[in-house]
Design a protein around this motif. Sequence first.
Motif, short mmCIF file in Angstrom:
data_model
loop_
_atom_site.label_atom_id
_atom_site.label_comp_id
_atom_site.label_asym_id
_atom_site.label_seq_id
_atom_site.Cartn_x
_atom_site.Cartn_y
_atom_site.Cartn_z
N THR A 4 -10.91 -16.44 3.98
CA THR A 4 -10.23 -15.57 3.26
C THR A 4 -10.80 -15.73 1.80
O THR A 4 -10.94 -14.94 1.06
CB THR A 4 -8.69 -15.66 3.23
N ILE A 5 -10.84 -16.69 1.33
CA ILE A 5 -11.21 -17.18 -0.15
C ILE A 5 -12.34 -17.06 -0.24
O ILE A 5 -12.88 -16.36 -1.40
CB ILE A 5 -10.88 -18.86 -0.54
N GLY A 6 -13.60 -17.30 0.82
CA GLY A 6 -14.97 -16.67 0.57
C GLY A 6 -15.09 -15.32 0.38
O GLY A 6 -15.81 -14.63 -0.21
N GLY A 7 -14.09 -14.39 1.10
CA GLY A 7 -14.25 -13.08 1.26
C GLY A 7 -13.63 -12.62 -0.22
O GLY A 7 -14.17 -11.35 -0.76
N ALA A 8 -12.53 -13.06 -0.76
CA ALA A 8 -12.11 -12.58 -2.05
C ALA A 8 -13.06 -12.83 -3.04
O ALA A 8 -13.35 -12.14 -4.00
CB ALA A 8 -10.98 -13.26 -2.29
N VAL A 9 -13.62 -14.11 -3.16
CA VAL A 9 -14.65 -14.43 -4.14
C VAL A 9 -15.99 -13.58 -4.03
O VAL A 9 -16.43 -13.05 -5.18
CB VAL A 9 -15.03 -16.15 -4.06
N SER A 10 -16.39 -13.03 -3.00
CA SER A 10 -17.51 -12.38 -2.61
C SER A 10 -17.20 -10.86 -3.22
O SER A 10 -17.91 -10.24 -3.72
CB SER A 10 -17.98 -12.01 -1.47
N TRP A 30 -14.91 -10.26 -5.65
CA TRP A 30 -14.96 -10.50 -7.29
C TRP A 30 -16.21 -10.32 -7.81
O TRP A 30 -16.33 -9.81 -8.70
CB TRP A 30 -14.05 -11.70 -7.54
N TYR A 31 -17.18 -11.17 -6.96
CA TYR A 31 -18.59 -11.30 -7.53
C TYR A 31 -19.57 -9.82 -7.47
O TYR A 31 -20.14 -9.62 -8.44
CB TYR A 31 -19.43 -12.46 -6.94
N PHE A 32 -19.32 -9.38 -6.16
CA PHE A 32 -20.21 -8.13 -5.83
C PHE A 32 -19.70 -6.88 -6.28
O PHE A 32 -20.27 -5.95 -6.35
CB PHE A 32 -20.65 -8.19 -4.52
N LYS A 33 -18.46 -6.65 -6.24
CA LYS A 33 -17.68 -5.39 -6.60
C LYS A 33 -16.62 -5.53 -7.69
O LYS A 33 -15.44 -5.21 -7.57
CB LYS A 33 -17.00 -5.03 -5.31
N ARG A 34 -16.85 -5.94 -8.96
CA ARG A 34 -16.25 -6.14 -9.63
C ARG A 34 -15.66 -4.78 -10.52
O ARG A 34 -14.41 -4.69 -10.68
CB ARG A 34 -16.76 -6.97 -10.91
N LYS A 35 -16.31 -3.83 -10.40
CA LYS A 35 -15.96 -2.67 -10.80
C LYS A 35 -14.89 -1.99 -9.98
O LYS A 35 -14.22 -1.12 -10.22
CB LYS A 35 -17.01 -1.55 -11.15
N GLU A 36 -15.15 -2.22 -8.57
CA GLU A 36 -14.38 -1.66 -7.42
C GLU A 36 -13.17 -2.56 -7.05
O GLU A 36 -12.71 -2.16 -6.07
CB GLU A 36 -15.23 -1.29 -6.37
N LEU A 37 -13.03 -3.53 -7.68
CA LEU A 37 -12.14 -4.44 -7.15
C LEU A 37 -10.62 -3.78 -7.29
O LEU A 37 -10.31 -3.08 -8.16
CB LEU A 37 -12.18 -5.72 -8.13
#
Length: 110
Positions: free
Chosen positions: A55-61, A63-70
């Motif tokens: 879950t933490i890995g998914g949330a961080v990814s 945040w990193y790859f989809k900052r504008k669509e978060l």
Amino acid sequence: GVYAALWFVSTGDLQLGRAGFGHITLDGWSEAMLLLHVACTLWLLFFVRHLQYCTIGGAVSQWYFKRKELGRFPVLVAFGTALRYHAGSVALGSLLITSLKLIRWAFLFL
């Protein structure tokens, strides 16, 4: 978990030794059930821990790859994704970790 383990141990016979000392002996069925209970408890513990890592890995990814669509709840979305798509892999991995830990502990204490 602890109450069930204590219940399994309480089914044994108390063998008294010196004054104030003794130990509990279990029959084969109770020992097998206690070992199964410990293994299932460890499996659940490792499953929850590694589902948390997923879950933490998914949330961080996200945040990193989809900052504008978060979205508003990236951790909740990552938890849903981990449960829906990755729960089987996490369960199999935690089963392997549990079995290898039990084998390792068996060789350590024998």
